[in-house]
Design an enzyme around this catalytic site. Structure first.
Site, PDB file in Angstrom:
ATOM      1  N   GLU A   1      14.164 -15.294   0.590  1.00 19.78           N
ATOM      2  CA  GLU A   1      14.710 -16.688   1.754  1.00 19.78           C
ATOM      3  C   GLU A   1      13.431 -17.707   1.529  1.00 19.78           C
ATOM      4  OE1 GLU A   1      13.720 -15.048   5.610  1.00 19.78           O
ATOM      5  OE2 GLU A   1      15.513 -13.533   5.371  1.00 19.78           O
TER       6      GLU A   1
ATOM      7  N   ASP B   1       0.769  -1.264  -0.040  1.00 20.48           N
ATOM      8  CA  ASP B   1      -0.004  -0.123  -0.079  1.00 20.48           C
ATOM      9  C   ASP B   1       0.903   1.257  -0.032  1.00 20.48           C
ATOM     10  OD1 ASP B   1      -2.902   0.913   0.404  1.00 20.48           O
ATOM     11  OD2 ASP B   1      -1.853   1.735   2.292  1.00 20.48           O
TER      12      ASP B   1
HETATM   13  C1  BGC Z   1      -5.546   2.146  -0.346  1.00 24.04           C
HETATM   14  C2  BGC Z   1      -6.781   2.919  -0.017  1.00 24.04           C
HETATM   15  C3  BGC Z   1      -6.381   3.475   1.299  1.00 24.04           C
HETATM   16  C4  BGC Z   1      -5.090   4.215   1.292  1.00 24.04           C
HETATM   17  C5  BGC Z   1      -4.386   4.441   2.595  1.00 24.04           C
HETATM   18  C6  BGC Z   1      -4.453   3.384  -0.702  1.00 24.04           C
HETATM   19  O1  BGC Z   1      -4.057   3.500  -1.667  1.00 24.04           O
HETATM   20  O2  BGC Z   1      -5.708   1.415  -1.633  1.00 24.04           O
HETATM   21  O3  BGC Z   1      -7.839   2.240  -0.030  1.00 24.04           O
HETATM   22  O4  BGC Z   1      -7.227   4.150   1.881  1.00 24.04           O
HETATM   23  O5  BGC Z   1      -3.985   3.668   0.674  1.00 24.04           O
HETATM   24  O6  BGC Z   1      -4.011   3.381   3.083  1.00 24.04           O
END
Ligand code: BGC
Length: 556
Positions: A266, A216
């Site tokens: 790993e 993310d």
């Molecule tokens: C996720 C979102 C989230 C954001 C903050 C993003 O890019 O896909 O759903 O709100 O990151 O974590």
């Protein structure tokens, strides 16, 4: 360390280090997939129960959005504990059972990892709040003294991605930074403890059978904040393509992923990462390198109009970029953050700021301009059949295989997305693509679970449910199933040749005489010769109708 091959149920999963390169990956947003225990929220057991369905789709892997303990201030992207399961969604034992079932069906698992920020309920953040300014506990996050006599003003005028200020006061003159909601304090990735802890988390889930990680906001972790902070206007004026922007896509972010790569390697087969990095397309391949995460999302088709020249340029560019990085690219039209593509394509072309414009349209509940629902689905199916024929991996978001539209008319009081509250109310937010899945034609929540759905489902969900479409020739569900099955048979190497055609037509050939032809126009064109393998809509009498894609097999 778990060796998948030790277990007989995992025999379907060969130790192929390249499994991800051409994988069809199905994204599950767990809260909205299937509720097994009747609390109105989807859970891990719900997923396990649906493994036969997942298997029937013909996908290679599941990407599971966050399922960690969370107050759900941002749908689970506010993580309280990276090495546990949210009790609302199940237990670690449920996770193990789910992995066993998925692997037993030959489906790999990619879990979501959220390194840029924790939640404000994470034990580190609680400790930071309880500790004084300058303490090691605060050093894991980005704390700054406020301005003004007693620090009563924010350190800068920065605006968070979800709207509203990007700094929150903690009551002693200090403020912490958050790119997203205030419940999501940003971590300081120069802190060794932060780095080490994430390596532990990667091993934790890899040992439990995760095959990969969706990372993310991968482009946001490294930050370099000068003593005197620039203003928002100054930040906006800085270019983001040199690797030196103080907040985004800094070059040193790749040092983090090089460490992660050592952990991935790993394992046998090595774990894989896919970066969510909204960066300049030219800089994407750094995230996708074999020394880094291995793969990066490319959102270019998602942002494109239904237009052949845009499609061709995007496809050609991304195949070349990925090849240059030794990676394979990713294709995606829908996910939990954007307006579903059946609805995007039901609205007039969006112009520059696609994502925002898409949400703005929904302010009118799809009534101004009026959504062309039938045309939207027709174009979405045509675009999907292009995507599923492309080299690289293809991401399918839960419900798109049913042709679900964005739910535009969720009442304000039922909304959950922080973007709605922080804008405030200007951006409708992302709830419309997160409405619980319809499994049956009737019932309180269309089979989502015994206690109803946590976001209201529209009446059309019954006729779009799995039950309504199962076994029905021409249904969107059966259309996806056929496409995914054929993709398995047809997809061999990663090459693609363009075939020049009518300006409204996109035509390419894959190895084995697999031809993919889309008529982006509205008038029929001549159907090229070949055996018709699949089509996104009805095809008769030697003509390829408008807004339709076909897969053909031909000797040439
Ligand atoms: C996720 C979102 C989230 C954001 C903050 C993003 O890019 O896909 O759903 O709100 O990151 O974590």
């Amino acid at each position: 360390m778990t060796d998948l091959l030790e277990s007989p149920t995992h025999a379907l999963l060969a130790a192929d280090p390249d499994w991800w390169r051409q994988a069809a990956v199905y994204q599950i947003y767990p809260r909205s997939f299937a509720d097994s225990d009747g609390d109105g929220i989807g859970d891990l057991r719900g997923i396990t129960e649906k493994v036969p369905y997942l298997s029937s789709l013909g996908i290679d892997a599941v990407w599971l959005s966050p399922f960690y303990p969370s107050a759900l201030a941002d749908g689970g992207y506010d993580v309280d504990d990276y090495r546990d399961v949210d009790p609302k969604l199940g237990t670690l034992a449920d996770f193990d059972e789910m992995v066993e079932a998925l692997h037993g069906a030959g489906i790999r698992l990619i879990v979501d990892i959220v390194p840029n920020h924790t939640s404000d309920r994470h034990e580190w953040f609680r400790e930071a709040l309880a500790s004084p300014k300058g303490s090691p506990a605060r050093a894991r996050y980005i704390f700054r003294d406020g301005k003004g006599e007693n620090g009563e003003l924010p350190p800068s005028d920065w605006v968070s991605t979800f709207g509203g200020p990007a700094w929150e006061p903690v009551g002693d003159g200090q403020w912490y930074m958050h790119y997203f909601a205030k419940e999501q304090p940003d971590l300081d990735w120069t802190n060794q403890e932060v780095r080490d802890d994430f390596l532990k988390t990667l091993r934790f889930w890899s040992d439990r059978g995760a095959d990969g990680f969706r990372v993310d906001v991968a482009h946001g972790c490294a930050k370099d904040l000068p003593e005197e902070l620039p203003s928002q206007a100054e930040l906006d004026a800085l270019e983001r393509t040199s690797g030196t922007h103080p907040l985004w896509d800094r070059d040193e972010v790749h040092e983090i992923y090089a460490e992660w790569r050592n952990v991935f390697n790993e394992y046998d087969p090595p774990r894989v990462g896919v970066a969510e990095a909204w960066v300049d397309p030219e800089r994407r391949s750094r995230y996708a390198s074999a020394e880094g995460l291995g793969q990066a999302f490319n959102f270019d088709l998602l942002e494109a109009d239904f237009e052949p020249q845009q499609f061709r340029e995007i496809i050609a560019f991304n195949l070349a970029e990925a090849a240059g990085a030794g990676s394979s690219t990713t294709w995606v039209f829908s996910n939990h953050d954007v307006v579903r593509h059946a609805t995007r394509y039901a609205l007039p072309p969006r112009g520059e700021d696609t994502k925002k414009a898409g949400n703005a349209w929904l302010l009118s509940g799809g009534t101004d301009p009026v959504a062309d629902v039938e045309g939207g689905l027709r174009r979405a199916r045509a675009a999907t059949l292009v995507m599923l024929a492309l080299p690289g991996s293809a991401y399918v978001y839960q419900g798109e295989e049913l042709g679900l539209p964005e739910v535009a008319d969720i009442p304000d009081e039922a909304r959950q997305d922080p973007t709605f509250f922080r804008s405030p109310g200007v951006d409708k937010g992302r709830d419309g693509c997160r409405v619980p899945m319809p499994w049956t034609t009737s019932g309180d929540s269309y089979g989502f679970g015994p206690a109803g759905a946590h976001l209201p489902q529209p009446a059309v969900y019954g006729e779009l449910s799995v039950e309504a479409q199962e076994g029905v020739a021409g249904s969107t569900l059966e259309f996806y199933r056929t496409a995914l099955r054929l993709r398995h048979e047809l997809q061999t190497d990663e090459t693609l040749d363009w075939i020049e055609s009518d300006p409204h037509v996109l035509h390419f050939r894959r190895p084995g005489g697999w031809h993919v032809v889309t008529n982006f126009g509205t008038e029929p064109v001549a159907l090229p010769a070949g055996e018709l393998l699949h089509s996104s809509g009805p095809v008769e009498g030697g003509a390829l109708p408008g807004e339709t894609t076909v897969w053909l097999r031909s000797a040439e």
